[in-house]
Each structure stands twice: as C-alpha cells, then as structure tokens.
Design a protein around this motif. Structure first.
Motif, PDB file in Angstrom:
ATOM      1  N   GLY A  35       0.778  -1.237   0.000  1.00 37.04           N
ATOM      2  CA  GLY A  35       0.000   0.000   0.000  1.00 37.04           C
ATOM      3  C   GLY A  35       0.801   1.275   0.000  1.00 37.04           C
ATOM      4  N   ASN A  36       2.122   1.229  -0.160  1.00 34.26           N
ATOM      5  CA  ASN A  36       2.940   2.443  -0.134  1.00 34.26           C
ATOM      6  C   ASN A  36       2.764   3.212  -1.449  1.00 34.26           C
ATOM      7  N   PRO A  37       2.241   4.456  -1.410  1.00 39.75           N
ATOM      8  CA  PRO A  37       1.982   5.197  -2.654  1.00 39.75           C
ATOM      9  C   PRO A  37       3.255   5.557  -3.415  1.00 39.75           C
ATOM     10  N   LYS A  38       4.383   5.693  -2.712  1.00 36.96           N
ATOM     11  CA  LYS A  38       5.634   6.018  -3.398  1.00 36.96           C
ATOM     12  C   LYS A  38       6.051   4.898  -4.338  1.00 36.96           C
ATOM     13  N   ILE A  39       5.755   3.654  -3.962  1.00 36.93           N
ATOM     14  CA  ILE A  39       6.120   2.523  -4.821  1.00 36.93           C
ATOM     15  C   ILE A  39       5.372   2.616  -6.144  1.00 36.93           C
ATOM     16  N   THR A  40       4.085   2.982  -6.071  1.00 36.90           N
ATOM     17  CA  THR A  40       3.311   3.159  -7.307  1.00 36.90           C
ATOM     18  C   THR A  40       3.900   4.272  -8.156  1.00 36.90           C
ATOM     19  N   GLU A  41       4.248   5.399  -7.514  1.00 35.25           N
ATOM     20  CA  GLU A  41       4.839   6.533  -8.247  1.00 35.25           C
ATOM     21  C   GLU A  41       6.151   6.135  -8.916  1.00 35.25           C
ATOM     22  N   TYR A  42       7.054   5.498  -8.162  1.00 37.93           N
ATOM     23  CA  TYR A  42       8.350   5.107  -8.719  1.00 37.93           C
ATOM     24  C   TYR A  42       8.188   4.047  -9.806  1.00 37.93           C
ATOM     25  N   THR A  43       7.241   3.152  -9.624  1.00 39.14           N
ATOM     26  CA  THR A  43       7.033   2.093 -10.616  1.00 39.14           C
ATOM     27  C   THR A  43       6.579   2.675 -11.938  1.00 39.14           C
ATOM     28  N   ILE A  44       5.674   3.640 -11.901  1.00 35.97           N
ATOM     29  CA  ILE A  44       5.199   4.278 -13.140  1.00 35.97           C
ATOM     30  C   ILE A  44       6.362   4.941 -13.872  1.00 35.97           C
ATOM     31  N   ARG A  45       7.232   5.625 -13.129  1.00 38.00           N
ATOM     32  CA  ARG A  45       8.401   6.263 -13.754  1.00 38.00           C
ATOM     33  C   ARG A  45       9.375   5.223 -14.298  1.00 38.00           C
ATOM     34  N   ILE A  47       8.612   2.146 -15.288  1.00 39.90           N
ATOM     35  CA  ILE A  47       8.000   1.530 -16.476  1.00 39.90           C
ATOM     36  C   ILE A  47       8.260   2.387 -17.708  1.00 39.90           C
ATOM     37  N   ALA A  48       8.074   3.702 -17.567  1.00 43.31           N
ATOM     38  CA  ALA A  48       8.303   4.603 -18.700  1.00 43.31           C
ATOM     39  C   ALA A  48       9.744   4.525 -19.186  1.00 43.31           C
ATOM     40  N   SER A  49      10.706   4.435 -18.243  1.00 43.16           N
ATOM     41  CA  SER A  49      12.116   4.359 -18.610  1.00 43.16           C
ATOM     42  C   SER A  49      12.428   3.037 -19.317  1.00 43.16           C
ATOM     43  N   VAL A  50      11.884   1.932 -18.804  1.00 42.94           N
ATOM     44  CA  VAL A  50      12.104   0.637 -19.446  1.00 42.94           C
ATOM     45  C   VAL A  50      11.471   0.628 -20.836  1.00 42.94           C
ATOM     46  N   GLN A  51      10.309   1.217 -20.976  1.00 46.22           N
ATOM     47  CA  GLN A  51       9.656   1.253 -22.286  1.00 46.22           C
ATOM     48  C   GLN A  51      10.465   2.070 -23.287  1.00 46.22           C
ATOM     49  N   ARG A  52      11.074   3.175 -22.824  1.00 47.09           N
ATOM     50  CA  ARG A  52      11.945   3.944 -23.715  1.00 47.09           C
ATOM     51  C   ARG A  52      13.135   3.103 -24.165  1.00 47.09           C
ATOM     52  N   ALA A  53      13.685   2.337 -23.217  1.00 50.65           N
ATOM     53  CA  ALA A  53      14.815   1.468 -23.566  1.00 50.65           C
ATOM     54  C   ALA A  53      14.379   0.383 -24.546  1.00 50.65           C
ATOM     55  N   PHE A  54      13.187  -0.170 -24.363  1.00 51.25           N
ATOM     56  CA  PHE A  54      12.661  -1.151 -25.308  1.00 51.25           C
ATOM     57  C   PHE A  54      12.552  -0.537 -26.704  1.00 51.25           C
ATOM     58  N   ASP A  55      12.047   0.696 -26.764  1.00 52.26           N
ATOM     59  CA  ASP A  55      11.937   1.378 -28.052  1.00 52.26           C
ATOM     60  C   ASP A  55      13.308   1.554 -28.695  1.00 52.26           C
ATOM     61  N   ASP A 101      15.761   9.768 -14.180  1.00 51.59           N
ATOM     62  CA  ASP A 101      14.516   9.176 -14.672  1.00 51.59           C
ATOM     63  C   ASP A 101      14.615   7.654 -14.697  1.00 51.59           C
ATOM     64  N   PHE A 102      15.362   7.103 -13.772  1.00 52.34           N
ATOM     65  CA  PHE A 102      15.534   5.657 -13.631  1.00 52.34           C
ATOM     66  C   PHE A 102      16.236   5.025 -14.845  1.00 52.34           C
ATOM     67  N   GLU A 103      17.062   5.813 -15.562  1.00 56.09           N
ATOM     68  CA  GLU A 103      17.766   5.262 -16.719  1.00 56.09           C
ATOM     69  C   GLU A 103      18.723   4.151 -16.317  1.00 56.09           C
ATOM     70  N   ARG A 104      19.452   4.354 -15.209  1.00 55.57           N
ATOM     71  CA  ARG A 104      20.458   3.366 -14.809  1.00 55.57           C
ATOM     72  C   ARG A 104      19.788   2.083 -14.314  1.00 55.57           C
TER      73      ARG A 104
END
Length: 417
Positions: free
Chosen positions: A20-30, A32-40, A131-134
């Motif tokens: 239930g920690n809201p920060k985990i949801t926030e960090y996960t969304i960011r 996911i976006a970084s991993v998706q950019r890397a996939f692209d 932005d979680f690139e590393r």
C-alpha cells in the motif's frame, strides 16, 4: 515440431515492497516509462513487456519459464509484504532470479528491506538515474537484452580536456562502466597501442567524445570518429562552450556545455572540472544512449545476415532473447546469436545455455549454434583465436558477418519444389 520457447512469451518485471505504499506506485510508473523507452531504443516490441507490481493481485502469477527481473523498493523500516508478494519473493529467490533492492539511503539498507533481501547487493535511489535510466539498463541486462559488460570509450584531446576526461572516467567507473581512457587503460609494454585502441573501440557500448575547440585537429581523434562510424557505434558528443553540432559522426547525440557548467572560469586543460550535477547528467545520458547503441548494432547484424539468408531461400525468425532461428527450406533449423562487440567465452556459455534450454523443451536443430559478429576493428590475433575455437570446440562456432554468405551457401537445404 513445436516452436522453441524462445519464440514465444514475455519479459516480466516484478515490483515488490511495503504493501500500500503510494511512493512505490509513483516510482514504478516512472520506471515503467524508462524501461519502455529502452525497449523502443532496442527495437523490442513493448507488447512483450509485462509489469507485475500490484501486491494484492493474486491473478498475476509469475511465469517461471520467462525472462524475469524483480525490483524491491525499501522505503520504510522493516517493510511488511502482502501474502501475495511474500509468495512471489519466495518463488524469485528459489529460482535464482535477479532481484534489485532500491533504498533511499544505502547506509540504512539492512533495516529497509526484508531479511531475505538483505543478503543481496542494493543501491540508492540516487544511483538509479534521474529518470531511472540506470535502473532500467540493469533490468534489461537481467532480461538478457543488454550484455552485463558495460564497455565505454572516451575520445578526447589531452592538451584541452584531460582534466574533464579523468573526471568522467572516475564517475563512469563508479557507475559500473569498464571505461577505456588512454591514460588509464592497461596496455602492456610492447603491445601495439593503436591496434588495441581500435580493438577496445570495437567492443564498446558507447563512445563519449569530448568536443573541445581543437578536437578535430588531432589525427587520432579523426580516425577514432571514422572507426566509430564504420562500426555503427553511437557517440555522445560533449560540446564545449562555443562548439556546435556538426556532421563529424553519423550516430551522434549531443550534450552541450555552458561556461556555468564548469567549476570556476577555466574550461580547458588539466585543471578544468565540471560541476558534480553536470557529471551526473552525462552519466545518465550515457546510460540512456546505451540501449539505442546496442539496438543499432544488433539491427545492423540482423539486417545484413537476413539479407544473405533470404537470398539463399531461408527464413530468419527472431526469438524472445533477440537471437535468430535460421530455417532452411528442408525444415532444418539453426540457432544464431548476434554478438555485439567481441565474442568471448561468456558469449559461448550463454549461447550454449539457451541452446540446451531449447533442446530440453523439445526443439531440434540441424547443427550447433552460431555466434554471429562484426569483425571490424577486432585484432587479428583475436580473430585467429576464434578460428582456433571453431576448429577445436564442437558445441558452438563463431561466424563473422563478412563470411556469412559463404557459410549460408554451404548449409542451405535443397530448394523447395
């Protein structure tokens, strides 16, 4: 014959942490976006990427056959996992899956994660990239989409930028890169410096170019840029104040500097230093470019090989790990791994494991697997070593892209009627 498991399935990212920690949801969304950019950047289909981070969702089980990486966000002392996440964590640990613990302050690491995770090596949020690139890059390594050897090459003109070059060397080394800098790289007495320089450039992920006012006045820097272009290597060009983006390299991204990015008024020479914030931005930029660089070189190998294979009447299929399955007209198949950089023993081992996994799952191949590589820039002594391995190791063999057409013409099946 059933298709190999590597032709189907998905990449799985499992996110764990305090229920239930809201920060985990926030960090996960960011993240996911970084991993998706890397996939692209890699050219990987995003539909193959599955996220599993809802701690109370019992319907999102881990498929233990698929490439999986987990991230554990330790954001509160003595975190308590949901029953679902506790079961997931046990499965991950039992299977030896890569779990990356992330905490806000590494000095409090053991109190911010569960006892099972405390034995793993973790990192701080600050080390994950702005932005979680590393962190995204480490996840792609866990998926097998990026190699774990993180090779980097710094090209610069000593008289103008040796101070900043050393500064970046230290920062990138601390970030986990194997950095080649001519004043720091280990070259034994009597060895041909320029040949080894080209060899290291051929095995690099990204070349960082310190574009100072007279950078191109040096013969060697011009040759380094030409070699990088020939080898399809991506460049991060650090533009000094007053320098403009040019056509010096076909595969460049640019990072401009201003006078205010330096410590003091000195921007050139041994004493010139960048501010810590700017160094951090450059490290993030390198990490972000790495997937694009890897994807471009992989695409080149696959494209050139596929052209030759199709001209011989064969099909080329891409697996989940971005390897190739070569299908001849008679139905026989061969597993081919495009190797970015210089083939070594670890690549042979990894290829052997994938090959055996497919055999264990009922696949049949006509011959041992192939390690496909681009020989541009590789030392002749290493090429002779690869030839010796081909003559003396039966479980796999290497093949340069320049020899692919000749090899394909030998192994093709009879023409379809």
């Amino acid at each position: 014959m059933n298709p190999p498991l590597s032709l189907t399935g998905n990449y799985q990212l499992v996110v764990l942490g305090q229920e239930g920690n809201p920060k985990i949801t926030e960090y996960t969304i960011r993240l996911i976006a970084s991993v998706q950019r890397a996939f692209d950047n890699l050219g990987v289909n995003q539909k193959k990427f599955l996220i599993n981070f809802k701690s109370n969702d019992e319907n999102t089980d881990i498929d233990r056959r698929m490439p999986t990486v987990a991230v554990f966000f330790g954001l509160v002392p003595s975190p308590v996992l949901s029953n679902t996440d506790s079961k997931r964590l046990k499965t991950l640990l039992d299977d030896g899956i890569l779990i990356i613990p992330i905490v806000e302050n590494i000095t409090n690491f053991s109190t911010m994660v569960t006892p099972e995770v405390a034995a793993l090596n973790g990192c701080s949020l600050a080390d994950c990239g702005n932005d979680f690139e590393r962190l995204a890059a480490r996840i792609l390594e866990g998926f097998g989409l990026l190699r774990e050897k993180r090779r980097l090459f710094i090209s610069y003109r000593r008289v103008e930028s040796s101070g900043v070059a050393t500064q970046l060397y230290e920062a990138l080394d601390a970030a986990g890169f194997d950095v080649f800098l001519d004043t720091q790289g280990v070259i034994r007495p009597g060895e041909p410096f320029q040949e080894i320089l080209w060899h290291r450039l051929a095995d690099t992920d990204v070349a960082v170019v310190l574009d100072t006012p007279n950078f191109l006045a040096s013969r060697w820097t011009e040759e380094e840029l030409a070699r990088a272009n020939t080898s399809n290597i991506q460049l991060l060009q650090i533009l000094w104040p007053g320098q403009t983006e040019g056509a010096t390299a076909a595969f460049s991204m640019f990072h401009p500097l201003s006078n205010s990015d330096f410590v003091g008024s000195n921007t050139l020479g041994l004493s010139a230093q960048l501010k810590d914030l700017e160094v951090s931005k450059i490290v993030d930029a390198v990490e972000g470019l790495r997937a694009r660089a890897f994807g471009a070189r992989h695409a080149f190998l696959v494209r050139e090989f596929a052209i030759e294979a199709r001209s011989e009447g064969m099909q080329v299929l891409t697996t989940l790990e971005r390897n190739l399955i070569l299908a001849a007209s008679n139905g026989s198949r061969t597993l081919v791994m495009p190797a970015i950089g210089i083939p070594d023993a670890e690549r042979y081992e990894w290829l052997g494991r994938l090959y055996q996994r497919d055999l264990d799952n009922g696949s049949n191949y006509a011959q041992p697997p192939i390690l496909l590589y681009d020989q541009t820039g590789i030392r002749s002594r290493w090429l002779q070593h690869l030839e010796w391995l081909n003559d003396n190791i039966a479980c796999a063999r290497s093949l340069s892209i320049t020899d692919a057409k000749k090899w394909l013409s030998k192994i093709k099946g009879p023409s379809a009627t």
